[in-house]
Design an enzyme around this catalytic site. Structure first.
Site, short mmCIF file in Angstrom:
data_model
loop_
_atom_site.label_atom_id
_atom_site.label_comp_id
_atom_site.label_asym_id
_atom_site.label_seq_id
_atom_site.Cartn_x
_atom_site.Cartn_y
_atom_site.Cartn_z
N SER A 172 -83.21 28.58 6.44
CA SER A 172 -82.42 29.27 7.48
C SER A 172 -81.74 28.25 8.41
O SER A 172 -82.14 28.08 9.55
CB SER A 172 -83.30 30.24 8.29
N SER A 188 -93.32 25.57 2.55
CA SER A 188 -94.06 26.61 1.87
C SER A 188 -95.56 26.37 1.95
O SER A 188 -96.34 27.30 1.87
CB SER A 188 -93.63 26.68 0.41
N GLY A 239 -86.99 25.07 8.49
CA GLY A 239 -87.01 23.61 8.37
C GLY A 239 -86.35 23.19 7.08
O GLY A 239 -86.05 24.00 6.20
N LEU A 240 -86.14 21.90 6.95
CA LEU A 240 -85.52 21.36 5.74
C LEU A 240 -86.39 21.60 4.51
O LEU A 240 -87.59 21.81 4.62
CB LEU A 240 -85.30 19.85 5.90
N SER A 241 -85.77 21.58 3.35
CA SER A 241 -86.53 21.64 2.11
C SER A 241 -87.52 20.48 2.08
O SER A 241 -87.18 19.35 2.44
CB SER A 241 -85.56 21.53 0.91
#
Length: 216
Positions: free
Chosen positions: A122, A55, A32-34
């Site tokens: 990713s 995270s 997924g996006l930051s």
């Protein structure tokens, strides 16, 4: 690659490890996006509330599984770039190599009967598919988890100020702004972090692991 290399099988195979450790290895691949919710807890600057980041889910899931006495290890994107992948940048070629290495490392963890949790942006479908096929070729489980949040939401969260810097042009090749993110079309698990909290996200993954006999 050198041609004078031979694979040397050990005296303990995967099935023996599974039997002795009483758990099946699998890689849980969070993408997924930051700031989407993959790795660590972030504090909302205005409200002071905990918000999910990619995270965040990985940390909470690792802790939950360990408390269930499951052999678990988390591979985090930033942490890996401090060691194994510290020689890589953020251009497309480096991103591809970054994920290739993590695919190989997570496969080794899964082969050891560990539940490997990877939290990496990713961004490219092809790279995630290579990681999946690598596991499937070895008879190992691979679960793609799309940690999904709209760009407007992750920009608002922006715990590290990266989106602001990317918009200002300070950071080049930033996923979602100046570099593409190719969202999974058919992820094994789809979690909308703008619609659920971390606790519920972990519950969804645990339910999937239980249903598919990775844990009991």
């Amino acid at each position: 690659m050198s041609t004078n290399i031979t694979f040397h099988p050990g005296s303990v195979d995967n099935q023996e490890r599974v039997g002795l450790l009483k758990q099946t290895g699998v890689t849980i691949w969070l993408t997924g996006l930051s700031a989407s919710g993959k790795v660590c807890y972030s504090l909302h600057l205005t409200t002071g509330a905990l918000i999910p980041s990619q995270s965040t889910i990985a940390c909470a899931l690792e802790q939950h599984l360990l408390h269930l006495h499951k052999f678990t290890y988390r591979l985090d994107g930033d942490n890996v770039r401090l060691g194994l992948n510290k020689d890589l940048g953020f251009d497309e070629k480096s991103r591809v190599e970054n994920i290739r290495r993590i695919g190989e490392v997570s496969k080794l963890f899964a082969d050891s009967a560990c539940i490997a949790i990877t939290a990496f942006i990713s961004p490219y479908k092809a790279d995630r598919q290579v990681a999946r096929e690598l596991h499937e070729k070895g008879g190992l489980g691979f679960i793609e988890v799309f940690v999904d949040a709209p760009l407007s939401v992750v920009e608002q969260r922006d715990p590290k100020g990266l989106y602001k810097a990317a918009r200002a042009g300070t950071i080049k090749d930033f996923t979602g702004i100046s570099a593409p993110y190719e969202a999974p079309e058919k992820p094994d698990i789809h979690i909308r972090t703008d619609e659920c909290d971390v606790t519920r996200a972990v519950e969804v993954i645990i339910e999937y692991l239980t249903k598919h006999n990775y844990i009991s």
